[in-house]
Design a protein around this motif. Structure first.
Motif, mmCIF file in Angstrom:
data_model
loop_
_atom_site.group_PDB
_atom_site.id
_atom_site.type_symbol
_atom_site.label_atom_id
_atom_site.label_comp_id
_atom_site.label_asym_id
_atom_site.label_seq_id
_atom_site.Cartn_x
_atom_site.Cartn_y
_atom_site.Cartn_z
ATOM 1 N N GLU A 209 81.205 -10.758 46.819
ATOM 2 C CA GLU A 209 81.850 -10.565 45.513
ATOM 3 C C GLU A 209 80.824 -10.574 44.382
ATOM 4 O OE1 GLU A 209 84.941 -9.559 44.907
ATOM 5 O OE2 GLU A 209 85.086 -9.486 47.099
ATOM 6 N N GLU A 210 79.794 -11.392 44.521
ATOM 7 C CA GLU A 210 78.754 -11.434 43.491
ATOM 8 C C GLU A 210 77.955 -10.125 43.465
ATOM 9 O OE1 GLU A 210 75.278 -14.411 41.853
ATOM 10 O OE2 GLU A 210 76.571 -15.056 43.498
ATOM 11 N N VAL A 211 77.661 -9.574 44.647
ATOM 12 C CA VAL A 211 76.947 -8.296 44.716
ATOM 13 C C VAL A 211 77.811 -7.194 44.110
ATOM 14 C CG1 VAL A 211 76.044 -6.536 46.285
ATOM 15 C CG2 VAL A 211 75.511 -8.937 46.690
ATOM 16 N N LYS A 212 79.106 -7.187 44.439
ATOM 17 C CA LYS A 212 80.011 -6.180 43.861
ATOM 18 C C LYS A 212 80.036 -6.278 42.337
ATOM 19 C CE LYS A 212 83.412 -5.600 47.543
ATOM 20 N NZ LYS A 212 84.804 -5.861 47.949
ATOM 21 N N SER A 213 80.030 -7.493 41.828
ATOM 22 C CA SER A 213 80.126 -7.667 40.372
ATOM 23 C C SER A 213 78.870 -7.174 39.653
ATOM 24 C CB SER A 213 80.424 -9.124 40.011
ATOM 25 O OG SER A 213 79.300 -9.922 40.257
ATOM 26 N N PHE B 168 77.086 -4.613 40.519
ATOM 27 C CA PHE B 168 77.183 -3.149 40.439
ATOM 28 C C PHE B 168 78.144 -2.744 39.329
ATOM 29 C CE2 PHE B 168 76.417 -3.175 45.266
ATOM 30 C CZ PHE B 168 75.059 -3.266 45.079
ATOM 31 N N ALA B 169 79.223 -3.485 39.177
ATOM 32 C CA ALA B 169 80.246 -3.144 38.190
ATOM 33 C C ALA B 169 79.863 -3.532 36.774
ATOM 34 C CB ALA B 169 81.568 -3.811 38.580
ATOM 35 N N VAL B 170 79.063 -4.567 36.613
ATOM 36 C CA VAL B 170 78.752 -5.071 35.272
ATOM 37 C C VAL B 170 77.307 -4.775 34.872
ATOM 38 C CG1 VAL B 170 78.649 -7.138 33.821
ATOM 39 C CG2 VAL B 170 80.484 -6.879 35.505
ATOM 40 N N LYS B 171 76.352 -5.295 35.613
ATOM 41 C CA LYS B 171 74.948 -5.204 35.205
ATOM 42 C C LYS B 171 74.370 -3.794 35.399
ATOM 43 C CE LYS B 171 70.597 -7.656 35.538
ATOM 44 N NZ LYS B 171 70.427 -8.004 34.155
ATOM 45 N N TYR B 172 74.725 -3.139 36.502
ATOM 46 C CA TYR B 172 74.142 -1.826 36.798
ATOM 47 C C TYR B 172 75.186 -0.701 36.731
ATOM 48 C CZ TYR B 172 70.284 -4.717 38.335
ATOM 49 O OH TYR B 172 69.274 -5.639 38.376
ATOM 50 N N HIS B 173 76.194 -0.892 35.887
ATOM 51 C CA HIS B 173 77.279 0.099 35.822
ATOM 52 C C HIS B 173 76.797 1.468 35.335
ATOM 53 C CE1 HIS B 173 77.182 -1.290 31.664
ATOM 54 N NE2 HIS B 173 77.763 -0.151 31.345
ATOM 55 N N GLU B 174 75.676 1.534 34.607
ATOM 56 C CA GLU B 174 75.172 2.835 34.152
ATOM 57 C C GLU B 174 74.390 3.552 35.247
ATOM 58 O OE1 GLU B 174 73.110 2.506 30.447
ATOM 59 O OE2 GLU B 174 74.804 1.518 29.499
ATOM 60 N N LEU B 175 73.860 2.809 36.227
ATOM 61 C CA LEU B 175 73.099 3.415 37.328
ATOM 62 C C LEU B 175 73.949 3.643 38.573
ATOM 63 C CD1 LEU B 175 69.801 1.310 37.113
ATOM 64 C CD2 LEU B 175 70.146 3.670 36.380
ATOM 65 N N VAL B 176 74.787 2.681 38.923
ATOM 66 C CA VAL B 176 75.597 2.755 40.145
ATOM 67 C C VAL B 176 76.956 3.355 39.791
ATOM 68 C CG1 VAL B 176 76.628 1.457 42.039
ATOM 69 C CG2 VAL B 176 74.389 0.781 41.141
ATOM 70 N N MET B 177 77.194 4.589 40.278
ATOM 71 C CA MET B 177 78.444 5.281 39.960
ATOM 72 C C MET B 177 79.578 4.852 40.887
ATOM 73 S SD MET B 177 77.131 9.121 38.951
ATOM 74 C CE MET B 177 76.574 9.586 40.590
ATOM 75 N N ARG B 178 79.260 4.593 42.151
ATOM 76 C CA ARG B 178 80.257 4.148 43.137
ATOM 77 C C ARG B 178 79.558 3.201 44.108
ATOM 78 N NH1 ARG B 178 83.206 6.684 40.131
ATOM 79 N NH2 ARG B 178 84.673 8.331 40.675
ATOM 80 N N ASN B 179 80.323 2.289 44.689
ATOM 81 C CA ASN B 179 79.771 1.425 45.728
ATOM 82 C C ASN B 179 80.862 1.033 46.695
ATOM 83 O OD1 ASN B 179 80.586 -1.613 45.332
ATOM 84 N ND2 ASN B 179 80.313 -0.735 43.279
ATOM 85 N N MET B 180 80.437 0.704 47.897
ATOM 86 C CA MET B 180 81.377 0.276 48.933
ATOM 87 C C MET B 180 80.638 -0.742 49.803
ATOM 88 S SD MET B 180 83.386 2.563 51.739
ATOM 89 C CE MET B 180 81.955 3.011 52.688
ATOM 90 N N ILE B 181 81.271 -1.876 50.036
ATOM 91 C CA ILE B 181 80.679 -2.902 50.899
ATOM 92 C C ILE B 181 81.654 -3.168 52.037
ATOM 93 C CG2 ILE B 181 79.825 -5.268 51.078
ATOM 94 C CD1 ILE B 181 79.130 -5.153 48.116
ATOM 95 N N ILE B 182 81.140 -3.097 53.254
ATOM 96 C CA ILE B 182 81.981 -3.391 54.424
ATOM 97 C C ILE B 182 81.302 -4.461 55.272
ATOM 98 C CG2 ILE B 182 83.041 -1.106 54.504
ATOM 99 C CD1 ILE B 182 81.161 -0.505 56.889
#
Length: 149
Positions: A77-81, A83-97
């Motif tokens: 959950e911390e890694v997902k956050s 991508f969504a907050v700190k690197y939202h301008e670089l990471v357009m989509r992400n998926m963690i399984i």
């Protein structure tokens, strides 16, 4: 009782013009988070630039990264956050399984645009049956040769 450690895989789609420094910054940040829960990064691979099936944030191309790591579920959950907050301008989509314990880590990925051999304009025109595109001549090379004679 120790926390359960599992293997995870994160696929990131970033903006196509991501720099080596930016990708290294993302990798370092993920590494700190994972080590914070006594996990470890198995691999951080840049797959390369690909044409997207549909535009994402008005980009027709994107660069993929595959990150594999072992950690407690709390780190996911911390890694997902980040991508969504700190690197939202670089990471357009992400998926963690979460990976199965004995799942193979081998993939057959298609060649990226950086991996594909460069082609010249004449080859492109012939492959796409656009021979007459260059001024009605059969090819631009033929037109050039005719002018010299």
């Amino acid at each position: 009782m120790p926390a359960m450690v599992s293997r995870y895989e994160a696929l990131l789609l970033t903006v196509p013009e991501i720099t080596a420094d930016e990708s290294r910054t993302i990798e370092d940040h993920i590494d700190r988070i994972i080590k914070g829960v006594k996990g470890s990064i198995i691999s951080f691979e840049k797959w390369g630039k690909y044409k997207l099936a549909y535009p994402v944030r008005k980009y027709d191309y994107g660069t993929y990264f595959l990150v594999r790591f072992e950690s407690e579920a709390a780190a996911v959950e911390e890694v997902k956050s980040i991508f969504a907050v700190k690197y939202h301008e670089l990471v357009m989509r992400n998926m963690i399984i979460q990976l199965a314990p004995k799942q193979s880590l081998v993939y057959q990925k298609p060649p990226s645009l950086e991996d594909a051999p460069a082609r010249d304009v004449s080859t492109f025109l012939k492959e796409n049956r656009m021979d007459g595109f260059m001024g009605g001549a059969e090819s631009s090379e033929d037109a050039f040769e005719d002018d010299e004679e």
